[in-house]
Write a protein that holds these residues in place. Structure first.
Motif, PDB file in Angstrom:
ATOM      1  N   GLU A   1       0.839  -1.270  -0.051  1.00 39.87           N
ATOM      2  CA  GLU A   1       0.035   0.066  -0.065  1.00 39.87           C
ATOM      3  C   GLU A   1       0.761   1.119  -0.149  1.00 39.87           C
ATOM      4  O   GLU A   1       0.436   2.221  -0.528  1.00 39.87           O
ATOM      5  CB  GLU A   1      -0.935  -0.084   1.113  1.00 39.87           C
ATOM      6  N   GLU A   2       2.126   1.184   0.767  1.00 39.29           N
ATOM      7  CA  GLU A   2       2.893   2.370   0.776  1.00 39.29           C
ATOM      8  C   GLU A   2       3.550   2.527  -0.894  1.00 39.29           C
ATOM      9  O   GLU A   2       3.525   3.674  -1.258  1.00 39.29           O
ATOM     10  CB  GLU A   2       4.279   2.002   1.500  1.00 39.29           C
ATOM     11  N   TYR A   3       3.775   1.372  -1.493  1.00 47.48           N
ATOM     12  CA  TYR A   3       4.128   1.735  -3.209  1.00 47.48           C
ATOM     13  C   TYR A   3       3.003   2.368  -3.727  1.00 47.48           C
ATOM     14  O   TYR A   3       3.307   3.030  -4.600  1.00 47.48           O
ATOM     15  CB  TYR A   3       4.679   0.432  -3.417  1.00 47.48           C
ATOM     16  N   SER A   4       1.515   1.698  -3.481  1.00 47.84           N
ATOM     17  CA  SER A   4       0.609   2.419  -4.253  1.00 47.84           C
ATOM     18  C   SER A   4       0.589   3.895  -3.886  1.00 47.84           C
ATOM     19  O   SER A   4       0.085   4.793  -4.917  1.00 47.84           O
ATOM     20  CB  SER A   4      -0.545   1.796  -3.835  1.00 47.84           C
ATOM     21  N   HIS A   5       0.568   4.153  -2.682  1.00 47.92           N
ATOM     22  CA  HIS A   5       0.510   5.702  -2.353  1.00 47.92           C
ATOM     23  C   HIS A   5       1.490   6.670  -3.000  1.00 47.92           C
ATOM     24  O   HIS A   5       1.058   7.509  -3.461  1.00 47.92           O
ATOM     25  CB  HIS A   5       0.713   5.590  -0.643  1.00 47.92           C
ATOM     26  N   MET A   6       2.726   6.005  -2.943  1.00 47.96           N
ATOM     27  CA  MET A   6       3.963   6.774  -3.522  1.00 47.96           C
ATOM     28  C   MET A   6       3.767   6.704  -4.996  1.00 47.96           C
ATOM     29  O   MET A   6       3.909   7.802  -5.741  1.00 47.96           O
ATOM     30  CB  MET A   6       5.199   6.310  -3.133  1.00 47.96           C
ATOM     31  N   THR A   7       3.107   5.699  -5.552  1.00 49.16           N
ATOM     32  CA  THR A   7       3.125   5.641  -6.940  1.00 49.16           C
ATOM     33  C   THR A   7       2.216   6.665  -7.632  1.00 49.16           C
ATOM     34  O   THR A   7       2.334   7.253  -8.512  1.00 49.16           O
ATOM     35  CB  THR A   7       2.842   4.243  -7.527  1.00 49.16           C
ATOM     36  N   PHE A   8       0.986   6.627  -7.005  1.00 46.96           N
ATOM     37  CA  PHE A   8      -0.233   7.528  -7.272  1.00 46.96           C
ATOM     38  C   PHE A   8       0.374   8.907  -7.213  1.00 46.96           C
ATOM     39  O   PHE A   8       0.031   9.981  -8.190  1.00 46.96           O
ATOM     40  CB  PHE A   8      -1.423   7.316  -6.659  1.00 46.96           C
ATOM     41  N   TRP A   9       0.877   9.366  -5.935  1.00 50.60           N
ATOM     42  CA  TRP A   9       1.271  10.702  -5.849  1.00 50.60           C
ATOM     43  C   TRP A   9       2.369  11.087  -6.937  1.00 50.60           C
ATOM     44  O   TRP A   9       2.396  12.181  -7.371  1.00 50.60           O
ATOM     45  CB  TRP A   9       1.829  10.873  -4.512  1.00 50.60           C
ATOM     46  N   THR A  10       3.252  10.119  -7.241  1.00 46.93           N
ATOM     47  CA  THR A  10       4.092  10.504  -8.475  1.00 46.93           C
ATOM     48  C   THR A  10       3.576  10.375  -9.970  1.00 46.93           C
ATOM     49  O   THR A  10       3.837  11.745 -10.304  1.00 46.93           O
ATOM     50  CB  THR A  10       5.222   9.209  -8.302  1.00 46.93           C
ATOM     51  N   ILE A  11       2.951   9.622 -10.050  1.00 46.27           N
ATOM     52  CA  ILE A  11       2.391   9.607 -11.542  1.00 46.27           C
ATOM     53  C   ILE A  11       1.462  10.997 -11.699  1.00 46.27           C
ATOM     54  O   ILE A  11       1.295  11.542 -12.865  1.00 46.27           O
ATOM     55  CB  ILE A  11       1.726   8.521 -12.044  1.00 46.27           C
ATOM     56  N   PHE A  12       0.492  11.132 -10.760  1.00 43.87           N
ATOM     57  CA  PHE A  12      -0.318  12.342 -10.636  1.00 43.87           C
ATOM     58  C   PHE A  12       0.185  13.674 -10.825  1.00 43.87           C
ATOM     59  O   PHE A  12      -0.371  14.858 -11.022  1.00 43.87           O
ATOM     60  CB  PHE A  12      -1.434  12.163  -9.567  1.00 43.87           C
ATOM     61  N   ARG A  13       1.400  13.750 -10.081  1.00 42.38           N
ATOM     62  CA  ARG A  13       2.466  14.894 -10.102  1.00 42.38           C
ATOM     63  C   ARG A  13       1.798  15.588  -8.985  1.00 42.38           C
ATOM     64  O   ARG A  13       1.696  17.144  -9.002  1.00 42.38           O
ATOM     65  CB  ARG A  13       2.492  15.576 -11.214  1.00 42.38           C
ATOM     66  N   SER A  14       1.452  15.189  -7.757  1.00 44.87           N
ATOM     67  CA  SER A  14       1.158  15.959  -6.550  1.00 44.87           C
ATOM     68  C   SER A  14       2.414  16.378  -6.136  1.00 44.87           C
ATOM     69  O   SER A  14       3.317  16.087  -6.275  1.00 44.87           O
ATOM     70  CB  SER A  14       0.415  14.929  -5.578  1.00 44.87           C
ATOM     71  N   PRO A  15       2.528  17.575  -5.255  1.00 45.21           N
ATOM     72  CA  PRO A  15       3.399  17.880  -4.371  1.00 45.21           C
ATOM     73  C   PRO A  15       3.849  16.797  -3.482  1.00 45.21           C
ATOM     74  O   PRO A  15       2.854  15.832  -3.050  1.00 45.21           O
ATOM     75  CB  PRO A  15       3.008  19.130  -3.681  1.00 45.21           C
ATOM     76  N   LEU A  16       5.114  16.396  -3.471  1.00 40.82           N
ATOM     77  CA  LEU A  16       5.606  15.418  -2.494  1.00 40.82           C
ATOM     78  C   LEU A  16       5.873  15.957  -1.055  1.00 40.82           C
ATOM     79  O   LEU A  16       7.047  16.475  -1.111  1.00 40.82           O
ATOM     80  CB  LEU A  16       6.490  14.607  -3.216  1.00 40.82           C
ATOM     81  N   ILE A  17       5.063  15.840  -0.057  1.00 37.91           N
ATOM     82  CA  ILE A  17       5.338  16.396   1.446  1.00 37.91           C
ATOM     83  C   ILE A  17       5.492  15.342   2.239  1.00 37.91           C
ATOM     84  O   ILE A  17       4.463  14.828   2.520  1.00 37.91           O
ATOM     85  CB  ILE A  17       4.479  17.737   1.645  1.00 37.91           C
ATOM     86  N   LEU A  18       6.568  15.005   2.863  1.00 42.62           N
ATOM     87  CA  LEU A  18       6.707  13.963   3.683  1.00 42.62           C
ATOM     88  C   LEU A  18       5.967  14.266   4.997  1.00 42.62           C
ATOM     89  O   LEU A  18       6.227  15.361   5.654  1.00 42.62           O
ATOM     90  CB  LEU A  18       7.998  13.447   3.988  1.00 42.62           C
ATOM     91  N   GLY A  19       5.267  13.324   5.653  1.00 38.12           N
ATOM     92  CA  GLY A  19       4.602  13.529   6.980  1.00 38.12           C
ATOM     93  C   GLY A  19       5.504  12.773   8.088  1.00 38.12           C
ATOM     94  O   GLY A  19       4.949  13.118   9.288  1.00 38.12           O
ATOM     95  N   GLY A  20       5.961  11.728   7.784  1.00 35.53           N
ATOM     96  CA  GLY A  20       6.693  11.083   9.072  1.00 35.53           C
ATOM     97  C   GLY A  20       7.845  11.765   9.548  1.00 35.53           C
ATOM     98  O   GLY A  20       8.525  12.622   8.846  1.00 35.53           O
TER      99      GLY A  20
END
Length: 442
Positions: free
Chosen positions: A310-329
């Motif tokens: 699920e982490e890979y799905s999360h990161m992959t969609f944010w990536t392909i969609f071109r969302s800003p990548l803002i880490l929360g952890g």
């Protein structure tokens, strides 16, 4: 409604956020309680481990003017009409950092020393602010900088209130002095060398006059500052106004580490398909991976509840969609699995450089998105398994306009998969994803 798909003129002029911003925000791991040393620790980690891969923003989220030891952050009126607890505020009604949490702010220095530290690492510094003007400034009738006799009570819209945070009133932007107040706070932030502001309570409901007011204040503050609006869901019919005024805007309310929230984000992404571009990006919210909720705000301290797939799905969609990548952890507590997700340059390139992301298809069990590699006939493709068991997900090359032999490269695994003619099919784990690069061979 006809949308304007060109790059924002203001973004071009300012040269801001021409690719999706990448960074870290304190909210998901510290809520309102983050301290200066913790911000520095995350900045140190980013500089040492992530900066070389494009990560650059360090953002202090909400209630930095509040002494967290006071307990309840929601202000209460005292008998004389004043507020308790009192937020740190200057004579002009502008909030300043609490010096218990941010000791370098003592003697009126504000966030300048912390920003200097972040900049010394080759990174950029940002802050969260609430829309409007502090209620305590209205009570105190604080003078508005840059005006002749206008005070905070004369520009506040006391009927405009945040539903979940009672520190602020909205601004009546039709009143003389309202724009000057926004100009004054952006002048302060520019003096602190702030590079990014996340303005909360702007998007739901959509506060068009204040959004345009912040834009004007940013443009006049003599500093390049990324303007992020929050939270969502932002109304899509405001897309044209957003693209002219904001650099990023939330497509949804707060996102947390639950698989149904990822599925819902896929739907939001489809709604905003095609509306991102240089200087203006739909924002899927922070990345919920790593150590979360160390001191709030949601649930117990934990590593993300997402499975690795699920982490890979999360990161992959944010990536392909071109969302800003803002880490929360909390970055210093990253393990090897988090570091691996954040430092794959082939994957990051999809987010930073892929063009025209689109959904190819979606069924109950699978979804495929794609984007184009700049100055090339190559195509990025993201495969998602939405099913509750391992499932084959396929892509037909003809649907992408590809003819002849096609070389397939797995970007997460950083290896070539092989050459195919009609299409490609991959068995993907439950709730997992794959990210590919397709190249036509002569």
């Amino acid at each position: 409604m006809v949308f304007n798909f060109c790059t924002s003129i203001k973004a071009q002029k300012k040269n801001v956020a021409l690719s999706p911003p990448m960074g870290w925000n304190s909210y998901n791991c510290y809520g309102m309680t983050v301290h200066e040393d913790e911000v520095k620790a995350n900045a140190d980690y980013m500089a040492q481990n992530l900066k070389a891969h494009g990560w650059q923003y360090i953002v202090v989220d909400f209630l930095w003017s509040f002494d967290s030891r006071s307990g309840d952050p929601f202000q209460k009126r005292l008998k004389d009409g004043s507020y308790s607890p009192w937020l740190a505020m200057d004579q002009w009604g502008r909030l300043t950092p609490d010096t218990i949490k941010f000791p370098s702010a003592l003697r009126g220095k504000g966030f300048k020393p912390l920003a200097d530290y972040v900049h010394s690492l080759g990174l950029k510094f940002g802050i969260h602010v609430m829309r409007g003007i502090p209620r305590q400034a209205v009570w105190a009738k604080s003078p508005v900088m840059g005006t002749n006799g206008i005070t905070a009570d004369m520009i506040a819209d006391t009927n405009s209130k945040c539903a979940w945070m009672n520190h602020m009133y909205g601004l009546n932007m039709a009143k003389p002095g309202a724009q000057e107040y926004l100009n004054s706070i952006l002048k302060l932030y520019a003096a602190w060398d702030v590079d990014f502001i996340k303005v909360d309570d702007l998007s739901a409901p959509y506060s068009i006059a204040e959004i345009e007011g912040y834009r004007e204040a940013i443009d006049n503050c003599d500093r390049d500052i990324v303007f992020s609006t929050s939270p969502g869901a932002t109304p899509i019919y405001r897309a044209d106004n957003l693209k002219q005024n904001a650099n990023m805007w939330r497509v949804a309310n707060d996102f947390w580490d639950e698989w149904p929230a990822v599925l819902q984000m896929f739907n939001y992404g489809k709604q905003w398909e095609g509306l991102g571009g240089p200087g203006h990006w739909p924002d899927c919210d922070m990345i919920q991976i790593g150590k979360l909720s160390k001191r709030g705000p949601v649930g117990p301290e934990r590593y993300s509840k997402f499975t690795k797939d699920e982490e890979y799905s999360h990161m992959t969609f944010w990536t392909i969609f071109r969302s800003p990548l803002i880490l929360g952890g909390n970055l210093p507590e990253n393990r090897e699995q988090e570091l691996k997700l954040y430092t794959n340059d082939e994957v990051i390139s999809v987010n930073q450089h892929g063009t025209e992301p689109r959904q190819l298809y979606k069924t109950n069990d699978a979804m495929v998105w794609y984007s184009h590699v700049p100055d090339s006939k190559d195509i990025y493709v993201a495969l998602f398994n939405l099913a509750a068991q391992p499932h084959d997900v396929d892509v037909n090359f003809a649907q992408l306009g590809l003819k002849g032999k096609v070389a397939v490269r797995d970007l997460w695994k950083k290896k070539d998969v092989g050459t195919f003619k009609e299409g490609y099919k991959k068995t993907i784990n439950t709730h997992g994803a794959a990210l590919l690069k397709l190249s036509v061979l002569n």
